[in-house]
Design an enzyme around this catalytic site. Structure first.
Site, PDB file in Angstrom:
ATOM      1  N   HIS A 307     -40.730  -9.888  21.276  1.00 28.27           N
ATOM      2  CA  HIS A 307     -41.749  -9.725  20.006  1.00 28.27           C
ATOM      3  C   HIS A 307     -42.468  -8.339  20.586  1.00 28.27           C
ATOM      4  CE1 HIS A 307     -44.741 -10.256  17.141  1.00 28.27           C
ATOM      5  NE2 HIS A 307     -44.064 -11.094  16.763  1.00 28.27           N
ATOM      6  N   ASP A 364     -38.395 -17.084  15.191  1.00 30.04           N
ATOM      7  CA  ASP A 364     -37.203 -17.223  14.563  1.00 30.04           C
ATOM      8  C   ASP A 364     -36.240 -17.839  15.250  1.00 30.04           C
ATOM      9  OD1 ASP A 364     -37.904 -15.818  12.338  1.00 30.04           O
ATOM     10  OD2 ASP A 364     -37.764 -13.991  13.207  1.00 30.04           O
TER      11      ASP A 364
HETATM   12  N1  ACO Z   1     -32.392  -9.031  23.795  1.00 31.27           N
HETATM   13  C1  ACO Z   1     -32.294  -8.190  24.714  1.00 31.27           C
HETATM   14  N2  ACO Z   1     -33.086  -7.300  25.313  1.00 31.27           N
HETATM   15  C2  ACO Z   1     -34.099  -6.985  24.653  1.00 31.27           C
HETATM   16  C3  ACO Z   1     -34.314  -7.867  23.475  1.00 31.27           C
HETATM   17  C4  ACO Z   1     -33.623  -8.998  23.076  1.00 31.27           C
HETATM   18  N3  ACO Z   1     -33.588  -9.790  22.066  1.00 31.27           N
HETATM   19  N4  ACO Z   1     -35.573  -7.700  22.978  1.00 31.27           N
HETATM   20  C5  ACO Z   1     -36.190  -6.708  23.523  1.00 31.27           C
HETATM   21  N5  ACO Z   1     -35.159  -6.125  24.621  1.00 31.27           N
HETATM   22  C6  ACO Z   1     -35.395  -5.156  25.750  1.00 31.27           C
HETATM   23  C7  ACO Z   1     -35.168  -3.789  25.178  1.00 31.27           C
HETATM   24  O1  ACO Z   1     -33.776  -3.479  25.209  1.00 31.27           O
HETATM   25  C8  ACO Z   1     -35.978  -2.857  26.183  1.00 31.27           C
HETATM   26  O2  ACO Z   1     -35.440  -2.849  27.269  1.00 31.27           O
HETATM   27  P1  ACO Z   1     -35.664  -1.460  28.219  1.00 31.27           P
HETATM   28  O3  ACO Z   1     -37.267  -1.465  28.366  1.00 31.27           O
HETATM   29  O4  ACO Z   1     -34.795  -1.732  29.475  1.00 31.27           O
HETATM   30  O5  ACO Z   1     -35.316  -0.554  27.293  1.00 31.27           O
HETATM   31  C9  ACO Z   1     -37.198  -3.818  26.429  1.00 31.27           C
HETATM   32  O6  ACO Z   1     -36.741  -5.353  25.943  1.00 31.27           O
HETATM   33  C10 ACO Z   1     -38.497  -3.574  25.226  1.00 31.27           C
HETATM   34  O7  ACO Z   1     -37.772  -3.671  23.774  1.00 31.27           O
HETATM   35  P2  ACO Z   1     -38.363  -2.912  22.705  1.00 31.27           P
HETATM   36  O8  ACO Z   1     -37.134  -2.933  21.755  1.00 31.27           O
HETATM   37  O9  ACO Z   1     -38.747  -1.643  23.083  1.00 31.27           O
HETATM   38  O10 ACO Z   1     -39.384  -3.678  22.122  1.00 31.27           O
HETATM   39  P3  ACO Z   1     -39.961  -3.588  20.715  1.00 31.27           P
HETATM   40  O11 ACO Z   1     -41.553  -4.134  20.562  1.00 31.27           O
HETATM   41  O12 ACO Z   1     -39.878  -2.205  20.229  1.00 31.27           O
HETATM   42  O13 ACO Z   1     -39.178  -4.795  19.839  1.00 31.27           O
HETATM   43  C11 ACO Z   1     -38.318  -6.699  18.888  1.00 31.27           C
HETATM   44  C12 ACO Z   1     -39.413  -5.889  19.312  1.00 31.27           C
HETATM   45  C13 ACO Z   1     -37.595  -5.877  17.630  1.00 31.27           C
HETATM   46  C14 ACO Z   1     -38.693  -8.084  18.142  1.00 31.27           C
HETATM   47  C15 ACO Z   1     -37.222  -6.709  20.102  1.00 31.27           C
HETATM   48  O14 ACO Z   1     -37.594  -7.652  20.879  1.00 31.27           O
HETATM   49  C16 ACO Z   1     -35.848  -7.500  19.144  1.00 31.27           C
HETATM   50  O15 ACO Z   1     -34.848  -6.500  18.691  1.00 31.27           O
HETATM   51  N6  ACO Z   1     -35.658  -8.774  19.399  1.00 31.27           N
HETATM   52  C17 ACO Z   1     -34.477  -9.340  18.718  1.00 31.27           C
HETATM   53  C18 ACO Z   1     -34.684  -9.528  17.003  1.00 31.27           C
HETATM   54  C19 ACO Z   1     -35.845 -10.519  16.857  1.00 31.27           C
HETATM   55  O16 ACO Z   1     -35.791 -11.673  17.244  1.00 31.27           O
HETATM   56  N7  ACO Z   1     -36.776 -10.001  15.831  1.00 31.27           N
HETATM   57  C20 ACO Z   1     -37.505 -11.083  15.294  1.00 31.27           C
HETATM   58  C21 ACO Z   1     -38.986 -10.709  15.787  1.00 31.27           C
HETATM   59  S1  ACO Z   1     -40.136 -11.730  15.153  1.00 31.27           S
HETATM   60  C22 ACO Z   1     -40.395 -11.440  13.545  1.00 31.27           C
HETATM   61  O17 ACO Z   1     -40.344 -10.337  13.292  1.00 31.27           O
HETATM   62  C23 ACO Z   1     -40.727 -12.287  12.735  1.00 31.27           C
END
Ligand code: ACO
Length: 428
Positions: A307, A364
């Site tokens: 998140h 979610d």
């Molecule tokens: N699975 C694997 N790796 C992940 C995940 C995941 N679900 N989420 C984040 N990471 C990793 C990224 O690859 C990144 O790794 P790095 O530092 O080695 O490059 C690090 O964790 C940080 O992630 P970011 O994408 O930079 O974080 P951001 O804050 O931009 O994204 C998000 C947040 C979009 C929710 C992300 O965690 C994600 O894609 N999760 C899966 C989709 C999801 O569940 N979305 C619902 C969110 S809740 C809502 O909106 C209602």
């Protein structure tokens, strides 16, 4: 003594006031940055560090896993309140008195009839249209049937627009579902409470008597309370920014529905259940999918994990996980997806990759399992989220308008070509 932040650019110092929120959150007010520095801007891709507004609606502490609506803990509201009461709280700032609640509920009910011509629009969609696409279009189309809701100049006009959209939005959502299923379009039954009415519009078929199940009604009520607001997330920021141009409430909410649809935002609830089904079909090998999620050469992400703001357990996920157990037990359902989800969570929370990045289950991760237990198909999961989020979008839009916020218009750092001279097509 007022606090200040000092910024040094090319040896010159500039001072900016520090503003603290009621929970002692600290922000630097850079309103005068461009004018004081002669054009310097901040660059913050994804707005990871940027506060777009001051808001008194929702408080969220991602480090400690705290979520409050108007000062009330989410756990307290989910345990003791109901969806419509929380909607009133979020939109107007305080819990309603009995009289205020009855009036609010009746005003919403009196707006639950849709113009019959909307059925012509529904007819025009292909049967396979995704219900989120239909919901966004239909919400936008509502403006055409209610043009007075566009130019809102008083609290009274705003109130009318608010009860209209709260009355009509779930009907549109149910009709999008009926279009997919090929079943007749159900009307609102104003003898029912808001959540029971949603259930009957989704599931009643004219040939059979529909019996409401109090367990499913309560489960949906609680799930939707948990979704009501979440401060400046992607769809809410969209609603505020669209509204800031003085576009109408319904048009702004239609844009919010589109923003919510994406897999990285509300669309994740559908993506989670599809992922769990895939893991099950693949023999239930959870470790394999954990490895895929960690592999930077693989685009797979563990849906429902991570998140932007929570670097701890999402408090909503904690509540939903315990509901999932309860609801499936009460309905006597044995869903293998719940077992796989729990196993995934257990493995991920011990894995260095997820631990070091502070990736926890989000709202979610378990919600789809409950929706599925209630008989809601996966393509409708994000629509249910939208019904839940509607009061938050309304509250944020209203706050933006009452605060007379300026039009949202970010800056950019231009990295394109310098001035070039046009050459005619024959000389290229
Ligand atoms: N699975 C694997 N790796 C992940 C995940 C995941 N679900 N989420 C984040 N990471 C990793 C990224 O690859 C990144 O790794 P790095 O530092 O080695 O490059 C690090 O964790 C940080 O992630 P970011 O994408 O930079 O974080 P951001 O804050 O931009 O994204 C998000 C947040 C979009 C929710 C992300 O965690 C994600 O894609 N999760 C899966 C989709 C999801 O569940 N979305 C619902 C969110 S809740 C809502 O909106 C209602």
């Amino acid at each position: 003594m007022s606090e200040k932040a000092i910024l040094e650019i090319d040896g010159k110092k500039f001072e900016f006031p520090i503003i603290r929120g009621t929970e002692n959150e600290v922000s630097i007010d850079i309103k005068s940055l461009r004018s004081a520095t002669g054009g310097v801007i901040t660059l913050d891709s994804g707005f990871k560090n940027t506060g777009s507004c001051k808001s008194a609606i929702t408080f969220l502490n991602g480090e400690e896993g705290v979520l409050r609506y108007r000062g009330y803990a989410i756990e307290d509201l989910a345990e003791n309140s109901n969806f419509l009461e929380v909607a009133y709280l979020i939109i107007f700032g305080n819990l309603p008195s009995k009289e205020q609640f009855v009036k609010f509920e009746n005003d919403i009910k009196s707006e639950s009839l849709l113009n019959e011509e909307i059925k012509n629009i529904i007819d025009g969609f292909p049967k396979v249209a995704h219900p989120m696409g239909m919901l966004s279009s239909l919400t936008s189309a509502l403006t055409a049937f209610n043009p007075v809701t566009v130019d809102i100049n008083s609290e009274k006009e705003l109130y009318h627009a608010v009860v209209k959209i709260l009355g009509k939005f779930p009907v549109l959502a149910a009709w999008a579902h009926s279009k997919n299923k090929g079943t007749p379009l159900n009307y609102s039954d104003n003898s029912l409470d808001y959540i029971s009415n949603i259930m009957q519009m989704l599931f009643r078929i004219p040939t059979e008597k529909y019996r409401l199940n109090p367990i499913t009604v309560e489960a949906l009520d609680k799930l939707l309370i948990l979704h009501e607001d979440h401060e400046q997330n992607c769809s809410t920021s969209t609603v505020r920014i669209v509204g800031s141009s003085e576009a109408g409430l319904f048009a702004s909410i239609s844009a919010g529905v589109s923003a919510l649809w994406g897999r990285l935002h509300g669309g994740a609830n559908q993506a989670v259940i599809e992922m769990l089904e895939q893991i099950e079909k693949d023999g239930g090998d959870v470790e394999k999918y954990i490895l895929k999620a960690k592999d930077k050469n693989d685009s797979f992400r563990l849906m429902g994990f991570g998140h932007r703001v929570y670097k701890n357990f999402d408090p909503r996920a904690r509540i939903i996980k315990s509901y999932a157990d309860e609801v499936l037990k009460d309905l006597n359902i044995n869903d293998p997806a719940l077992k796989i989800a729990k196993h995934l969570e257990e493995v991920a929370l011990k894995d260095e990759y997820f631990v070091s990045r502070k990736l926890y289950p989000n709202v979610d991760f378990y919600s789809g399992i409950i929706y599925r237990a209630l008989g809601i198909p996966s393509e409708m999961f994000t629509v249910m989220f939208a019904i839940g989020r509607l009061p938050g979008w309304i509250a944020q839009w209203r706050e933006m308008r009452l605060n007379h916020e300026p039009i949202g218009r970010p800056r950019q750092l231009y990295i394109g070509e310098n001035l070039r001279k046009y050459t005619s097509i024959n000389n290229r």
